[in-house]
Write an enzyme that holds these catalytic residues in place. Sequence first.
Site, PDB file in Angstrom:
ATOM      1  N   THR A 277       0.844  -1.186   0.000  1.00 58.43           N
ATOM      2  CA  THR A 277       0.000   0.000   0.000  1.00 58.43           C
ATOM      3  C   THR A 277       0.880   1.237   0.000  1.00 58.43           C
ATOM      4  O   THR A 277       1.925   1.252   0.656  1.00 58.43           O
ATOM      5  CB  THR A 277      -0.938   0.006   1.222  1.00 58.43           C
ATOM      6  N   HIS A 329       2.131 -10.829  14.677  1.00 62.05           N
ATOM      7  CA  HIS A 329       3.158 -11.322  15.596  1.00 62.05           C
ATOM      8  C   HIS A 329       2.841 -12.730  16.115  1.00 62.05           C
ATOM      9  O   HIS A 329       3.711 -13.390  16.715  1.00 62.05           O
ATOM     10  CB  HIS A 329       3.277 -10.354  16.776  1.00 62.05           C
TER      11      HIS A 329
END
Length: 358
Positions: A277, A329
């Site tokens: 992006t 994560h």
Amino acid sequence: MKIDVRVPTLSDSVASGTLLPWRKQVGEMVARDETLVDLETDKVILEIPAPVSGTLLELRREEGAVVKADEVVAVIETGENGGAGVAAAKPAPAAPATVVPAPAASPVQPPSTPLPAAPAAASSAPGESRREPLSRLRLRVAERLVAAQHTAAMLTTFNEVNMQPVNELRQRFKAEFEVKHGVKLGYMSFFVRAVCRALEQFPLVNAAIDGNDIVWHGDVDIGIAISSPRGLVVPILRRAQTLSPAAIEAAIADFARRARESRLTLEELSGGTFSITNGGVFGSLLSTPILNPPQSAILGMHTIQERPVAESGQVVIRPMMYLALTYDHRLIDGRDAVQFLVAVKAALEAPEALLSEI
């Protein structure tokens, strides 16, 4: 003969849609394949065409009604009564529905793509407030944004890249590249190829969590965020690791053109293993992009800004860009995420290898 106008087949993940304003009214003549009404779903806007030519005899469902696949929404009169003649008496095969993609969660248009004009924003009279319902598309975007933040353990790591080597290489080859391939040499081919090289070293960044399993993807299918008149969309650049710079630039230019023309397909907007992006095209200096589930990582590009940096003990001015990698994560440790971003930086600062097939 009376012919039903039915809602087209929807995808497995789309159960229903909302009818937008009718483009034709009862008593009006319609031509076969002419759009009668738009259907807004959670993901896209579909055009419902007339299956035959004739006169619009009846509207079974009104604007704002929630309808399902194959539901009858209108009736067309054909033949002499409908003024369409004998040739229109038999309905033609249903034309493929044109899709207008829903806005994506965290996308931006590539810098090599011309920006379309922004739609005019609704306003209120001074001293007054106004209220209107959120569209199904905006509701879906809100749902995905909140779900992404509640589902994934998102963390963002940052770095910066000296864009001077890329700028110099583009300046040197852009004329030859455009003549040879018929497309401009933009930044996205460098970033896509740098990402593909980094993913070869760190395939976990291209993987995804599915329940208690890790899904390892054999291909790099990169979502490229593009601006369109109806919102921001992310078509997928399939098997990006196999594409030349020219093929990447041509594909992105094609995506951008068809996004403006509302001709992207559901298949082109589905899937993807990684996303890029670019907030820089709108002037963003730094941001934290949001994951596009079930993907585990997204790279954020930003505006190129001349800044003083230290090189060999000297302060010099260089065109610098901040990079941001948001990752899940739960799957990706900080070490892998940081090293992946460093690998992207290294590839961009020595870009000759990225442009080896011009």
